[in-house]
Design a protein around this motif. Sequence first.
Motif, PDB file in Angstrom:
ATOM      1  N   GLN A 181       5.875 -76.447  -7.399  1.00 32.40           N
ATOM      2  CA  GLN A 181       5.469 -76.459  -8.763  1.00 32.40           C
ATOM      3  C   GLN A 181       6.609 -76.091  -9.564  1.00 32.40           C
ATOM      4  O   GLN A 181       6.662 -76.604 -10.851  1.00 32.40           O
ATOM      5  N   ASP A 182       7.647 -74.903  -8.963  1.00 34.28           N
ATOM      6  CA  ASP A 182       8.548 -74.862 -10.155  1.00 34.28           C
ATOM      7  C   ASP A 182       9.418 -76.137 -10.459  1.00 34.28           C
ATOM      8  O   ASP A 182       9.802 -76.131 -11.563  1.00 34.28           O
ATOM      9  N   CYS A 183       9.686 -76.664  -9.501  1.00 31.66           N
ATOM     10  CA  CYS A 183      10.468 -78.037  -9.784  1.00 31.66           C
ATOM     11  C   CYS A 183       9.662 -79.110 -10.481  1.00 31.66           C
ATOM     12  O   CYS A 183      10.570 -79.433 -11.444  1.00 31.66           O
ATOM     13  N   LEU A 184       8.593 -79.133 -10.564  1.00 36.33           N
ATOM     14  CA  LEU A 184       7.950 -80.140 -11.259  1.00 36.33           C
ATOM     15  C   LEU A 184       7.883 -79.648 -12.727  1.00 36.33           C
ATOM     16  O   LEU A 184       7.781 -80.147 -13.679  1.00 36.33           O
ATOM     17  N   HIS A 185       7.441 -78.182 -12.909  1.00 38.13           N
ATOM     18  CA  HIS A 185       7.265 -77.638 -14.159  1.00 38.13           C
ATOM     19  C   HIS A 185       8.547 -77.590 -14.825  1.00 38.13           C
ATOM     20  O   HIS A 185       8.821 -77.734 -16.297  1.00 38.13           O
ATOM     21  N   ASP A 186       9.564 -77.244 -14.362  1.00 37.32           N
ATOM     22  CA  ASP A 186      10.873 -77.324 -14.918  1.00 37.32           C
ATOM     23  C   ASP A 186      11.429 -78.599 -15.082  1.00 37.32           C
ATOM     24  O   ASP A 186      12.755 -78.551 -15.425  1.00 37.32           O
ATOM     25  N   ASP A 187      10.764 -79.664 -14.499  1.00 36.22           N
ATOM     26  CA  ASP A 187      11.540 -81.033 -14.578  1.00 36.22           C
ATOM     27  C   ASP A 187      13.029 -81.087 -13.896  1.00 36.22           C
ATOM     28  O   ASP A 187      13.808 -81.561 -14.357  1.00 36.22           O
ATOM     29  N   ALA A 188      12.919 -80.769 -12.880  1.00 34.98           N
ATOM     30  CA  ALA A 188      14.156 -80.767 -12.014  1.00 34.98           C
ATOM     31  C   ALA A 188      14.534 -82.087 -11.737  1.00 34.98           C
ATOM     32  O   ALA A 188      13.431 -82.966 -11.841  1.00 34.98           O
ATOM     33  N   PRO A 189      15.748 -82.169 -11.284  1.00 35.05           N
ATOM     34  CA  PRO A 189      16.187 -83.745 -10.884  1.00 35.05           C
ATOM     35  C   PRO A 189      15.202 -84.316  -9.867  1.00 35.05           C
ATOM     36  O   PRO A 189      14.528 -83.478  -8.975  1.00 35.05           O
ATOM     37  N   VAL A 190      14.830 -85.686 -10.072  1.00 34.04           N
ATOM     38  CA  VAL A 190      13.890 -86.352  -9.138  1.00 34.04           C
ATOM     39  C   VAL A 190      14.230 -85.908  -7.541  1.00 34.04           C
ATOM     40  O   VAL A 190      13.322 -85.770  -6.910  1.00 34.04           O
ATOM     41  N   GLU A 191      15.519 -85.912  -7.181  1.00 32.49           N
ATOM     42  CA  GLU A 191      15.820 -85.683  -5.819  1.00 32.49           C
ATOM     43  C   GLU A 191      15.516 -84.232  -5.419  1.00 32.49           C
ATOM     44  O   GLU A 191      14.650 -84.168  -4.311  1.00 32.49           O
TER      45      GLU A 191
END
Length: 273
Positions: free
Chosen positions: A132-142
């Motif tokens: 959820q954190d990766c998606l919410h913060d728009d982390a790199p696709v990888e």
Amino acid sequence: MSSEIDILPFAHGQRPTLTRIRCRQEQQLRQVFIGQASICHVRQGRKRLQWNGRNLLCGQEGLLLIAAGTQLNVGNLPRNGEYAADMVSLPPALIERFRLHYPGQGAHARQAQEVTTVPQDGDILRAWRYLQDCLHDDAPVELQCQAGEALLLALSLRGPIGALLRDRSDAFSHRIEQYLLMLDAEERSLERVASAFHCSVSTLQRRLAREQTGFRQLLDKVQLGLALEQLQASSLPIADIAARCGYDSASRFAIRFRQHFGLSPSELRQTLQ
């Protein structure tokens, strides 16, 4: 009502997507199409699901796993005046990569139920929050995809994860659905899809007819599913959502939406307030 997070333009490509749904009045929706393998957590209230003669009522105690291509009747039931849930959709490429990295996982998925629940333990909870954190913060696709795989691994270590890893490539119509989800509205033409699958329009139509369906039915299912997602999770005007999802007329979109789901777009929006 504004969205908790900015999830536009609702991409359904090679990365996971996060949709946060909230409502203040009960929602009853028919024939909700889940196009991609999805994991849902109800944060407040309860969710009632009906499919293939089965019934399930779930709350905050675990994660809800839903196989790609499942069609459900859904009830979102507020508690103390609010219903809130997070749903992550996993693209086919991520599922396939997980299966390659961890051979044997999902070996019996074809016989598993389309919907299952898994209690959250410490590892699952950490993996869920990281994704959820990766998606919410728009982390790199990888990183987003790595986080998606980590959650699948945490779930599989806990026990069988049902049909979440089910391989749907044997059904031609299912592959068409997946492809349509990755296209923009203006690209979802019969000719474009036939070209992508290296066949003529007539061949594509014949193959779909053998599976008792047609291109228009698949397109309608995909567009209505995307419209439902945007109505629930964004504050875009209904006319804009209709246009984004491929409908020429907002009024015709509203009629078709009511025919399919059992309530109009404006009635759905009223449950959010």
